[in-house]
Each structure stands twice: as structure tokens, then as C-alpha cells.
Design a protein around this motif. Sequence first.
Motif, PDB file in Angstrom:
ATOM      1  N   TYR A  37     -25.951  -2.819  -8.800  1.00  0.00           N
ATOM      2  CA  TYR A  37     -26.493  -2.565  -7.465  1.00  0.00           C
ATOM      3  C   TYR A  37     -25.741  -3.366  -6.407  1.00  0.00           C
ATOM      4  O   TYR A  37     -25.445  -2.863  -5.311  1.00  0.00           O
ATOM      5  CB  TYR A  37     -27.977  -2.915  -7.414  1.00  0.00           C
ATOM      6  CG  TYR A  37     -28.896  -1.757  -7.681  1.00  0.00           C
ATOM      7  CD1 TYR A  37     -28.980  -0.683  -6.781  1.00  0.00           C
ATOM      8  CD2 TYR A  37     -29.693  -1.712  -8.823  1.00  0.00           C
ATOM      9  CE1 TYR A  37     -29.833   0.379  -7.013  1.00  0.00           C
ATOM     10  CE2 TYR A  37     -30.556  -0.642  -9.063  1.00  0.00           C
ATOM     11  CZ  TYR A  37     -30.610   0.396  -8.155  1.00  0.00           C
ATOM     12  OH  TYR A  37     -31.452   1.457  -8.382  1.00  0.00           O
ATOM     13  N   GLU A  38     -25.456  -4.599  -6.705  1.00  0.00           N
ATOM     14  CA  GLU A  38     -24.723  -5.427  -5.741  1.00  0.00           C
ATOM     15  C   GLU A  38     -23.372  -4.798  -5.417  1.00  0.00           C
ATOM     16  O   GLU A  38     -22.948  -4.741  -4.256  1.00  0.00           O
ATOM     17  CB  GLU A  38     -24.539  -6.838  -6.306  1.00  0.00           C
ATOM     18  CG  GLU A  38     -23.863  -7.792  -5.339  1.00  0.00           C
ATOM     19  CD  GLU A  38     -23.812  -9.221  -5.864  1.00  0.00           C
ATOM     20  OE1 GLU A  38     -23.456 -10.120  -5.085  1.00  0.00           O
ATOM     21  OE2 GLU A  38     -24.129  -9.431  -7.057  1.00  0.00           O
ATOM     22  N   GLN A  39     -22.696  -4.294  -6.445  1.00  0.00           N
ATOM     23  CA  GLN A  39     -21.408  -3.637  -6.243  1.00  0.00           C
ATOM     24  C   GLN A  39     -21.553  -2.394  -5.367  1.00  0.00           C
ATOM     25  O   GLN A  39     -20.744  -2.153  -4.463  1.00  0.00           O
ATOM     26  CB  GLN A  39     -20.808  -3.263  -7.599  1.00  0.00           C
ATOM     27  CG  GLN A  39     -19.425  -2.651  -7.521  1.00  0.00           C
ATOM     28  CD  GLN A  39     -18.923  -2.191  -8.875  1.00  0.00           C
ATOM     29  OE1 GLN A  39     -19.700  -2.066  -9.823  1.00  0.00           O
ATOM     30  NE2 GLN A  39     -17.628  -1.939  -8.976  1.00  0.00           N
ATOM     31  N   LEU A  40     -22.594  -1.601  -5.618  1.00  0.00           N
ATOM     32  CA  LEU A  40     -22.800  -0.382  -4.846  1.00  0.00           C
ATOM     33  C   LEU A  40     -23.140  -0.683  -3.384  1.00  0.00           C
ATOM     34  O   LEU A  40     -22.703   0.030  -2.476  1.00  0.00           O
ATOM     35  CB  LEU A  40     -23.905   0.455  -5.474  1.00  0.00           C
ATOM     36  CG  LEU A  40     -23.539   1.172  -6.780  1.00  0.00           C
ATOM     37  CD1 LEU A  40     -24.761   1.811  -7.407  1.00  0.00           C
ATOM     38  CD2 LEU A  40     -22.459   2.221  -6.535  1.00  0.00           C
ATOM     39  N   PHE A  41     -23.944  -1.720  -3.159  1.00  0.00           N
ATOM     40  CA  PHE A  41     -24.246  -2.103  -1.779  1.00  0.00           C
ATOM     41  C   PHE A  41     -22.957  -2.442  -1.029  1.00  0.00           C
ATOM     42  O   PHE A  41     -22.745  -1.987   0.101  1.00  0.00           O
ATOM     43  CB  PHE A  41     -25.200  -3.299  -1.765  1.00  0.00           C
ATOM     44  CG  PHE A  41     -26.658  -2.941  -1.690  1.00  0.00           C
ATOM     45  CD1 PHE A  41     -27.218  -2.029  -2.588  1.00  0.00           C
ATOM     46  CD2 PHE A  41     -27.486  -3.508  -0.736  1.00  0.00           C
ATOM     47  CE1 PHE A  41     -28.565  -1.700  -2.518  1.00  0.00           C
ATOM     48  CE2 PHE A  41     -28.832  -3.176  -0.661  1.00  0.00           C
ATOM     49  CZ  PHE A  41     -29.371  -2.275  -1.548  1.00  0.00           C
TER      50      PHE A  41
END
Length: 325
Positions: A247-251
Motif C-alpha cells: 500500500y505504501e508503494q501504491l500511495f
Amino acid sequence: MASVSSLSCSSLSRRPAGVRRQRSIAARAGFLDTLIKPITSSGERKPLNEGIGNFYDESSQLWESMWGEHMHHGYYPEGCPPKSNQQAQIDMIEESLRFAGVERVSKMVDVGCGIGGSSRYIARKFNCESRGITLSPIQAQRANVLSQQQGFGERLSFQVADALNQPFADGEFDFVWSMESGEHMPDKQRFVGELARVCAPGGRIIVVTWCHRVLAPGESLSADEQSLLDRICEAYYLPAWCSVADYEQLFKANGLTGVKTTDWSAEVAPFWGEVIKSAFTAEGVSGLLKAGWTTIKGALVMPLMAQGFRMGLVKFVVITGQRPE
């Protein structure tokens, strides 16, 4: 970690329907494995969105009657004084807002709104407008009724819509809220992309969701871990699992700034014990029988969720970020 472009249902820890591993976890799940296995081995599933909508159509009335308007985990930090489960759910909202540094809201979208509990609470707190979306017609109708009864008028409205194709204009909301709906999304990349699209410049996004543990580079979940998640997925219509690192990467890939995450697994772990206790009261058993098999199936899997938390496999995480001005 998978590349950003491949972070969708097919690349995460959930396998497509019909090709999932069906390894036994009888040593861990006991008699529950025998009860749940016929559900997962039929090879027949309704389309995902229909399944999610039907699940919440069936179960929402029972949940509301026993737990109230907030259809999500509670926040139970270690050492805190005893409190009601309903207060723990309100504390979850407050702690999420505090973690993200939200101090004012003009117009929010509640993605996976349930019966509108978060929208009404946040609308009272910030005197803001809210639009909510859910796949459940019964939830949307109930959310609108409750909001009208509580005097919100046109400030709040709820409708049936897909979070992966939201019926809103670009940049429409200065606050984007997703409380425990991300786990239902088959394409996490598109999900985060839609959250970023409808967020106004300078606006804030909060996602509170279930994940699996963070994997080391090249690591996969064990067979037992995958099998446990498969059974949870079958009962709750969860098509894909990922980690908070994904999720952090996608944000960040969607241009969001100030991205930060936290793991509240320990703080929410008591929730499942409380839900299990409520399910086995006279009111709970009677309500389950009236609600139907889909809801009963979800109740049978609750001990597996508790087990996943104990194993350190299931994680409860918060991800927040801001769209640049």
C-alpha cells in the motif's frame, strides 16, 4: 515486492477462484475446517461485487442490532480502562483522524460506507458534507434513512457504486475515507488510483484495512498461511491480500506525499473475541439463523481471523497520504 504495475489481484497472495490451494489446516482450525471446506471446494462463486453486496445485505441488520452503526473494528490499546465495544469503535475513528493529522474537512467521501456510521460521526465533528458508496443496496438505503432521522438533510447521501469506478468528479473531496473496505478490492492499484483521483489538491486520504504480514524480498506466504487466508477470503468475499508495504508503494506511485503507515494489530486483536462472544449469545444465535447461510458462514470463520492475528499473519493497518497542492 511486486512492481507497482503488477499489484492487482493476480499478483497478490489471493489466488483466482477455482485454482486456489485447498490444503487442510485441521491442526489449527479443528472442526471449523470440516465445516468450511464444503464452501470452498464447490468451485462455484457469484461474481465478486454481487457476493459482497449480498453478504452485507444479509448481515448488516444483525450487526446494527448488536453493535450499532459502526461496522468496523474497535481500538483497544493495552492498559486502557475498560470501555464498551461501541466506544472502542468510535475511538478507532478518532485515532485514525489523529494519526493522519486531520483537523478540518469540508466534503468527504466514505468509500465502503456501511450504514454511514463514519460519515455521520465525522460530519458532526467537522460540520462537513459526505457522500458514501457501498455495494449493498440495503446498506445504502439504511444509511440514508439513519442520516435523515438524525437531521443531516442533504449534507449526507449514500448510494450503490463500485469503489474501483467511483461516480465522482476528479478532485471532488478534500477528505477520502476508507474504513475496512480495501480488503474487498480485487485490484489494489486501481483502488488507490481512484482514491487519489477523487481527492482534491491538498486533500487527505486515509485507508484502514486488513493486510497480511510484510514479506521479505523473494519470500512467499507458507502453505498453512495461504490456506488460512483462503478460508477467510471465501467467507468474507476478499479477493486479494497485500501488505502495508504494498500500500505504501501504491500511495507513492500515485503521487501522494507525506505517506505514513502504522500497525494496530495489537490494538484491535481483542475485537474478534468480543464479536465471537456476541455471536454466541441467545440474540446472536437467533439473529444468525434469521440472517441466513452467508452470515452464518462468516460467523464460522471468525475464530480463523482471531487465529490469524495470533499468528502474526493478519495485520490491521492504517495508511495515509496527501495529494499535493
